[in-house]
Design a protein around this motif. Structure first.
Motif, mmCIF file in Angstrom:
data_model
loop_
_atom_site.group_PDB
_atom_site.id
_atom_site.type_symbol
_atom_site.label_atom_id
_atom_site.label_comp_id
_atom_site.label_asym_id
_atom_site.label_seq_id
_atom_site.Cartn_x
_atom_site.Cartn_y
_atom_site.Cartn_z
ATOM 1 N N SER A 90 -11.686 29.386 -17.924
ATOM 2 C CA SER A 90 -12.404 29.381 -19.028
ATOM 3 C C SER A 90 -13.724 29.664 -19.157
ATOM 4 C CB SER A 90 -12.192 27.741 -19.550
ATOM 5 O OG SER A 90 -12.558 27.596 -20.738
ATOM 6 N N ASP A 91 -14.357 29.169 -18.005
ATOM 7 C CA ASP A 91 -15.854 29.635 -17.805
ATOM 8 C C ASP A 91 -16.170 29.740 -16.319
ATOM 9 O OD1 ASP A 91 -18.639 30.008 -17.927
ATOM 10 O OD2 ASP A 91 -19.022 27.999 -18.908
ATOM 11 N N PRO A 92 -15.731 31.024 -15.746
ATOM 12 C CA PRO A 92 -15.591 31.290 -14.274
ATOM 13 C C PRO A 92 -16.946 31.199 -13.727
ATOM 14 C CG PRO A 92 -14.793 33.147 -15.403
ATOM 15 C CD PRO A 92 -15.336 32.187 -16.588
ATOM 16 N N GLY A 93 -17.077 30.314 -12.542
ATOM 17 C CA GLY A 93 -18.362 29.926 -11.642
ATOM 18 C C GLY A 93 -18.793 31.384 -11.179
ATOM 19 N N ASP A 94 -19.701 31.172 -10.552
ATOM 20 C CA ASP A 94 -20.375 32.365 -9.668
ATOM 21 C C ASP A 94 -19.387 32.985 -8.855
ATOM 22 O OD1 ASP A 94 -22.412 33.931 -8.574
ATOM 23 O OD2 ASP A 94 -23.213 32.537 -7.330
ATOM 24 N N GLN A 95 -18.867 34.233 -9.204
ATOM 25 C CA GLN A 95 -18.037 34.786 -8.500
ATOM 26 C C GLN A 95 -18.147 36.369 -8.771
ATOM 27 O OE1 GLN A 95 -13.646 34.576 -9.628
ATOM 28 N NE2 GLN A 95 -14.380 32.290 -9.725
ATOM 29 N N LEU A 96 -17.480 36.923 -8.006
ATOM 30 C CA LEU A 96 -17.610 38.549 -8.146
ATOM 31 C C LEU A 96 -16.393 38.774 -8.953
ATOM 32 C CD1 LEU A 96 -17.704 40.115 -4.600
ATOM 33 C CD2 LEU A 96 -19.718 39.887 -6.369
ATOM 34 N N GLU A 143 -22.265 34.322 -13.023
ATOM 35 C CA GLU A 143 -21.880 33.076 -13.568
ATOM 36 C C GLU A 143 -21.441 33.087 -15.008
ATOM 37 O OE1 GLU A 143 -22.959 29.032 -11.927
ATOM 38 O OE2 GLU A 143 -25.148 30.265 -11.884
ATOM 39 N N HIS A 144 -20.609 32.554 -15.257
ATOM 40 C CA HIS A 144 -20.106 32.453 -17.040
ATOM 41 C C HIS A 144 -19.774 33.897 -17.478
ATOM 42 C CE1 HIS A 144 -21.943 28.619 -16.463
ATOM 43 N NE2 HIS A 144 -23.255 29.185 -15.964
ATOM 44 N N ASN A 145 -18.728 34.699 -16.790
ATOM 45 C CA ASN A 145 -18.784 36.123 -17.027
ATOM 46 C C ASN A 145 -17.507 36.031 -18.110
ATOM 47 O OD1 ASN A 145 -17.429 38.421 -17.158
ATOM 48 N ND2 ASN A 145 -18.105 38.887 -15.065
ATOM 49 N N VAL A 146 -17.871 36.482 -19.308
ATOM 50 C CA VAL A 146 -17.036 36.396 -20.623
ATOM 51 C C VAL A 146 -15.773 37.390 -20.312
ATOM 52 C CG1 VAL A 146 -16.985 37.331 -22.768
ATOM 53 C CG2 VAL A 146 -18.953 35.654 -22.267
ATOM 54 N N ASN A 147 -15.942 38.503 -19.889
ATOM 55 C CA ASN A 147 -14.730 39.365 -19.429
ATOM 56 C C ASN A 147 -13.917 38.740 -18.559
ATOM 57 O OD1 ASN A 147 -13.533 41.767 -20.342
ATOM 58 N ND2 ASN A 147 -14.070 42.656 -18.620
ATOM 59 N N LEU A 148 -14.326 38.290 -17.473
ATOM 60 C CA LEU A 148 -13.461 37.541 -16.398
ATOM 61 C C LEU A 148 -13.037 36.573 -16.934
ATOM 62 C CD1 LEU A 148 -12.845 37.807 -13.518
ATOM 63 C CD2 LEU A 148 -14.710 36.208 -12.906
ATOM 64 N N SER A 149 -13.408 35.771 -18.025
ATOM 65 C CA SER A 149 -12.666 34.589 -18.848
ATOM 66 C C SER A 149 -11.556 35.291 -19.514
ATOM 67 C CB SER A 149 -13.774 34.019 -19.555
ATOM 68 O OG SER A 149 -12.934 32.863 -20.222
ATOM 69 N N GLU A 160 -13.704 32.708 -28.313
ATOM 70 C CA GLU A 160 -14.695 33.331 -29.294
ATOM 71 C C GLU A 160 -15.655 32.641 -29.770
ATOM 72 O OE1 GLU A 160 -12.183 34.850 -32.357
ATOM 73 O OE2 GLU A 160 -10.164 35.051 -31.195
ATOM 74 N N VAL A 161 -15.680 31.332 -29.963
ATOM 75 C CA VAL A 161 -16.847 30.449 -30.285
ATOM 76 C C VAL A 161 -17.932 30.498 -29.434
ATOM 77 C CG1 VAL A 161 -17.637 28.158 -30.757
ATOM 78 C CG2 VAL A 161 -15.586 29.053 -31.725
ATOM 79 N N ARG A 162 -17.687 30.326 -28.042
ATOM 80 C CA ARG A 162 -18.772 30.406 -26.961
ATOM 81 C C ARG A 162 -19.166 31.834 -26.780
ATOM 82 N NH1 ARG A 162 -17.182 28.735 -22.161
ATOM 83 N NH2 ARG A 162 -15.092 29.341 -22.453
ATOM 84 N N HIS A 194 -21.758 40.689 -31.921
ATOM 85 C CA HIS A 194 -20.878 41.017 -30.821
ATOM 86 C C HIS A 194 -20.499 39.969 -30.081
ATOM 87 C CE1 HIS A 194 -24.948 40.812 -28.854
ATOM 88 N NE2 HIS A 194 -24.299 40.658 -27.816
ATOM 89 N N TYR A 195 -19.845 40.008 -28.936
ATOM 90 C CA TYR A 195 -19.630 38.967 -27.837
ATOM 91 C C TYR A 195 -20.322 39.296 -26.662
ATOM 92 C CZ TYR A 195 -16.418 37.439 -31.432
ATOM 93 O OH TYR A 195 -15.777 37.369 -32.568
ATOM 94 N N SER A 196 -20.860 38.287 -26.133
ATOM 95 C CA SER A 196 -21.781 38.518 -25.129
ATOM 96 C C SER A 196 -21.070 38.711 -23.794
ATOM 97 C CB SER A 196 -22.685 37.203 -24.661
ATOM 98 O OG SER A 196 -22.077 36.063 -24.410
ATOM 99 N N LEU A 197 -21.798 39.197 -22.687
ATOM 100 C CA LEU A 197 -21.376 39.397 -21.364
ATOM 101 C C LEU A 197 -21.272 37.955 -20.769
ATOM 102 C CD1 LEU A 197 -20.693 40.849 -18.745
ATOM 103 C CD2 LEU A 197 -23.225 41.476 -18.517
ATOM 104 N N VAL A 198 -22.348 37.331 -20.846
ATOM 105 C CA VAL A 198 -22.422 36.022 -20.363
ATOM 106 C C VAL A 198 -22.634 34.731 -21.459
ATOM 107 C CG1 VAL A 198 -23.752 34.610 -18.843
ATOM 108 C CG2 VAL A 198 -23.704 37.170 -18.333
ATOM 109 N N PHE A 199 -21.509 33.824 -20.949
ATOM 110 C CA PHE A 199 -21.516 32.752 -21.975
ATOM 111 C C PHE A 199 -23.112 32.047 -21.997
ATOM 112 C CE2 PHE A 199 -17.150 32.291 -20.760
ATOM 113 C CZ PHE A 199 -16.444 32.629 -21.997
#
Length: 172
Positions: A54-60, A70-76, A114-116, A122-127
């Motif tokens: 839902s909100d990925p931590g610090d990862q590639l 951290e908080h990568n929207v596309n990864l989510s 969608e909210v976060r 637009h929708y951000s890259l990072v929450f």
């Protein structure tokens, strides 16, 4: 991940990819026979995505040019469509309650996303960082599968923002 340090791995990316690829193969085959022997591993990957996606931590991620993020929207998004892939597989295996449960979970995660991730036009890259943006290429699976996890507004805002950016920078 054994001896490799987690900081050099892409667990959300890879769990999502494996579930998505398995669903693609099974959809192409018209049945989930290919998934049956791996069902317990598929459940583990789905559980990882439910816990950390839902909100990925610090990862590639595949966008390794960005490094750790951290908080990568596309990864989510990858995690959400990975869970939907699991729901599709469960349905193909006749596990209707499991399929319904995980489709609902994916849909709820998408609504929360969608909210976060919303950053005005637009929708951000990072929450939490509305001044960021990236192409949300992981949304393709929602469209290809007709899952309707994400609202049409997401697609419209992202396309319009992309066009605005490319025109502004003289790309189109």
């Amino acid at each position: 991940y054994g001896e490799n340090k987690l900081k050099y791995q892409m667990p959300v990316e890879e769990c999502g990819n494996m579930l998505i690829m398995m669903a693609v193969v099974c959809k192409a085959d018209g049945n989930a026979d290919f998934a049956k022997p791996y069902w317990e591993v598929l459940k583990q990957w789905k559980n990882y995505l439910l816990e950390y996606g839902s909100d990925p931590g610090d990862q590639l991620c595949t966008d390794d040019f960005a490094g750790h993020l951290e908080h990568n929207v596309n990864l989510s998004v990858k995690a959400i469509v990975g869970i939907e892939a699991y729901a599709c597989l469960a349905e193909m295996l006749g596990e209707d309650e499991e399929a319904k449960k995980h489709h609902v979970l994916a849909k709820e995660m998408a609504a929360d996303w969608e909210v976060r991730a919303l950053a005005g036009d637009h929708y951000s890259l990072v929450f939490g960082k509305p001044d960021t943006w990236s192409l949300k290429y992981n949304l393709v699976w929602d469209k290809l599968w007709g899952s309707n996890l994400f609202s049409q507004e997401v697609y419209e805002k992202e396309i319009n923002y992309y066009l605005k950016q490319t025109l502004e920078f003289g790309v189109l």
